[in-house]
Design an enzyme around this catalytic site. Structure first.
Site, PDB file in Angstrom:
ATOM      1  N   GLY A 141       0.845  -1.102  -0.132  1.00  0.00           N
ATOM      2  CA  GLY A 141      -0.172   0.159   0.096  1.00  0.00           C
ATOM      3  C   GLY A 141       0.758   1.406  -0.023  1.00  0.00           C
ATOM      4  O   GLY A 141       0.688   2.187  -0.875  1.00  0.00           O
TER       5      GLY A 141
ATOM      6  N   ASP B  82       9.952  -7.659   2.178  1.00  0.00           N
ATOM      7  CA  ASP B  82       9.111  -7.921   3.448  1.00  0.00           C
ATOM      8  C   ASP B  82       9.878  -9.299   3.886  1.00  0.00           C
ATOM      9  O   ASP B  82      10.020 -10.172   3.325  1.00  0.00           O
ATOM     10  CB  ASP B  82       7.748  -8.120   3.089  1.00  0.00           C
TER      11      ASP B  82
ATOM     12  N   CYS C 213       1.117   1.681  12.825  1.00  0.00           N
ATOM     13  CA  CYS C 213      -0.332   1.999  12.960  1.00  0.00           C
ATOM     14  C   CYS C 213      -0.698   1.765  14.420  1.00  0.00           C
ATOM     15  O   CYS C 213      -1.739   1.004  14.776  1.00  0.00           O
ATOM     16  CB  CYS C 213      -0.946   1.049  11.987  1.00  0.00           C
TER      17      CYS C 213
END
Length: 430
Positions: free
Chosen positions: A244, A263, A360
Site C-alpha cells: 500500500g 518483506d 499504525c
C-alpha cells in the site's frame, strides 16, 4: 430479513467469535455461507451490529451489567441505532426469528446512563491495562481519543496520480457521495453511515479496475507523503507487506528513481505484484525474502522506510475485536521486533540518508519510546523537525496536537479523522 432476525444473527456471530476464538471476519463469512438466504443488505447490517458491539464493548457491558453477546447486541440496537426498546419488545413477541424479549432488568438498564463512578477506561472503551499507556500518549485527552477510536471509520481512497487525477476519481464515484479528504491532496473519502448503512464496494468500479485509485486510509496516505520520497531517490521499503505505501511512494516519485520493496514474510508480500501492475508502478523492484536479498544495498539508500509490525491499536475502528485480544506479552513481543528491525534497517542508509519509522499504533511504547531507545543506541542519527516535515509535505502548518513529546507525528481519529498512525524521521550524519 427484518431487524429482529438480524439481531439474532449478530448474537449468534458474536457467540461464535467468543466460543471458537476466531476473527470476526471469519465468523461473519461462515454465517453467510451457512445462511445463503441472507442478502447483501442483511450481511452488511449484521456485520455492523457485531462491529459496533465490539467497538463499545466496555461501555455497553457496563450499561447492561453483562458482556454476553445478547447484552452487547441489544445495547447497540438501542444506544447506537436509536431503537425504542419497548417497540422492539412488541416485535420480538410476534417474530419467530427474534431474540427473547427484553427482561424487566434489561429494559431498565438499556436506557440508563453510565454512573459517576464508572472507571475511566470503560468510558474510553479501551482495555484497562492499556489506559496508562494511552493517557501517557495523549494526556488529558486520552478518554476522548478512546471514544473516537470506538466510532465507525470512513472509507478512504488514494488517487493513483500515475494514471489519474482526483477530479476524475470523484466523478467516477459520485454515486457514492465521495468527497475530497481534508489533509491528503490525493485522497477521496466516503464518511461512515449509521445503523445498517452499507459500505460501498468500490473495488468493482471501473476506476479501480483501471488503477485510478487504491483503497487506503487517509492516515496511511499522510504518513506516505511525510516519508518524503522524491523523484530519483534510491528508497528501501523494508516492511513493504502488500504494498500500500510502496504504491503511494512510487506515485510520489513519479516512477523516477528506484524503490526496493522487501518483506521478511513472503505471504504478506504476495499481493504486491498484481497491485504494481494495475497501478502502473514501474520504479519498484520487489526483493523476495532470501538470505542475501538486500546485501547489495548496504550503505547505498537515500531513504529507508520502515512500516513496522505493531499491535495495530491505531486500527481499532476497523478491527475492534483486536482491541480486546491484545495482551502485554504481545505488546512486548512487538516492541522487541521493532527494535531489531530498526537496528537492521539502518545499515542500508548512506551518510546523510533518512530513516523513516512508521507504525499504525497509538501506544508510546511502540512510538516515541522506541525512537528514543534507537537514538540512544545510534548517536549518529538526529530527529528531523516534525513541523518542517509537515510543512514540506502539505504546504501548511501541522494540526494542533499531532506533534508528540518525542518529536514524532501522531495521527488519530480525533486529531486528523484518520486511523491511528505514528511517524518519526531521522537523518544519519554525513
Amino acid at each position: 430479513m427484518r431487524l429482529p432476525g438480524r439481531l439474532s444473527a449478530a448474537i449468534a456471530v458474536l457467540t461464535d467469535v467468543e466460543t471458537r476464538k476466531r476473527p470476526v471476519s471469519e465468523a461473519l463469512k461462515a454465517w453467510g455461507i451457512n445462511n445463503r438466504f441472507a442478502g447483501a443488505g442483511d450481511r452488511a447490517a449484521i456485520g455492523n451490529l457485531v462491529y459496533d458491539a465490539l467497538r463499545r464493548r466496555a461501555s455497553h457491558a457496563a450499561i447492561m451489567g453483562s458482556d454476553t453477546p445478547r447484552a452487547l447486541v441489544l445495547a447497540v440496537a438501542v444506544r447506537d441505532w436509536g431503537q425504542d426498546p419497548a417497540a422492539l419488545n412488541e416485535i420480538f413477541v410476534t417474530d419467530d426469528h427474534a431474540p427473547e424479549p427484553f427482561s424487566e432488568e434489561e429494559l431498565a438498564r438499556v436506557v440508563g446512563q453510565l454512573s459517576d463512578d464508572t472507571p475511566a477506561h470503560v468510558i474510553a472503551d479501551v482495555p484497562e491495562w492499556l489506559a496508562p499507556s494511552i493517557e501517557r500518549a495523549f494526556g488529558d485527552n486520552w478518554i476522548a481519543e478512546g471514544q473516537h477510536m470506538a466510532a465507525r471509520p470512513s472509507l478512504d481512497l488514494r488517487t493513483n496520480t500515475l494514471k489519474s487525477q482526483r477530479e476524475r476519481v470523484l466523478k467516477s464515484l459520485a454515486r457514492f457521495n465521495a468527497v475530497e479528504t481534508a489533509i491528503s491532496p490525493v485522497g477521496v473519502t466516503m464518511p461512515a453511515g449509521s445503523g445498517d448503512a452499507r459500505t460501498p464496494n468500490v473495488t468493482t468500479d471501473e476506476g479501480y479496475l483501471k488503477g485510478w485509485f487504491e483503497v487506503q486510509d487517509q492516515g496511511s496516505q499522510i504518513v506516505s507523503a511525510l516519508a518524503g520520497a522524491t523523484p530519483g531517490e534510491q528508497v528501501l521499503d523494508f516492511c513493504a507487506g502488500a504494498g500500500g505505501k510502496t504504491l503511494a511512494l512510487a506515485a510520489a516519485m513519479g516512477n523516477k528513481g528506484q524503490i526496493f520493496a522487501y518483506d521478511s514474510d513472503r505471504n504478506r508480500l504476495a499481493p504486491i505484484y498484481d497491485r504494481l501492475k494495475r497501478n502502473g508502478a514501474r520504479n519498484v523492484q520487489v526483493r523476495a525474502p532470501l538470505p542475501d536479498a538486500l546485501d547489495d544495498l548496504v550503505g547505498k539508500m537515500d531513504r529507508v522506510i520502515i512500516d513496522a509490525p505493531c499491535t495495530g491499536t491505531g486500527t481499532w475502528r476497523r478491527r475492534p475485536d483486536t482491541k480486546w485480544k491484545l495482551t502485554p506479552e504481545l505488546l512486548a513481543q512487538r516492541v522487541q521486533e521493532q527494535a531489531a528491525i530498526l537496528a537492521d534497517a539502518q545499515r542500508f542508509l548512506k551518510p546523510g540518508g533518512t530513516l523513516v519509522y512508521i507504525t499504525c499504533s497509538i501506544l508510546p511504547e511502540e512510538n516515541d519510546d522506541q525512537i528514543a531507545a534507537f537514538c540512544a543506541a545510534h548517536p549518529d542519527f538526529t530527529m528531523v523537525d516534525p513541523k518542517a516535515l509537515w510543512q514540506a509535505a502539505f504546504a501548511s502548518a501541522a494540526p494542533a496536537g499531532v506533534v508528540t513529546a518525542g518529536s514524532g507525528i501522531a495521527l488519530t481519529p480525533r486529531l486528523t479523522n484518520t486511523d491511528g498512525f505514528y511517524l518519526a524521521a531521522l537523518k544519519r550524519g554525513a
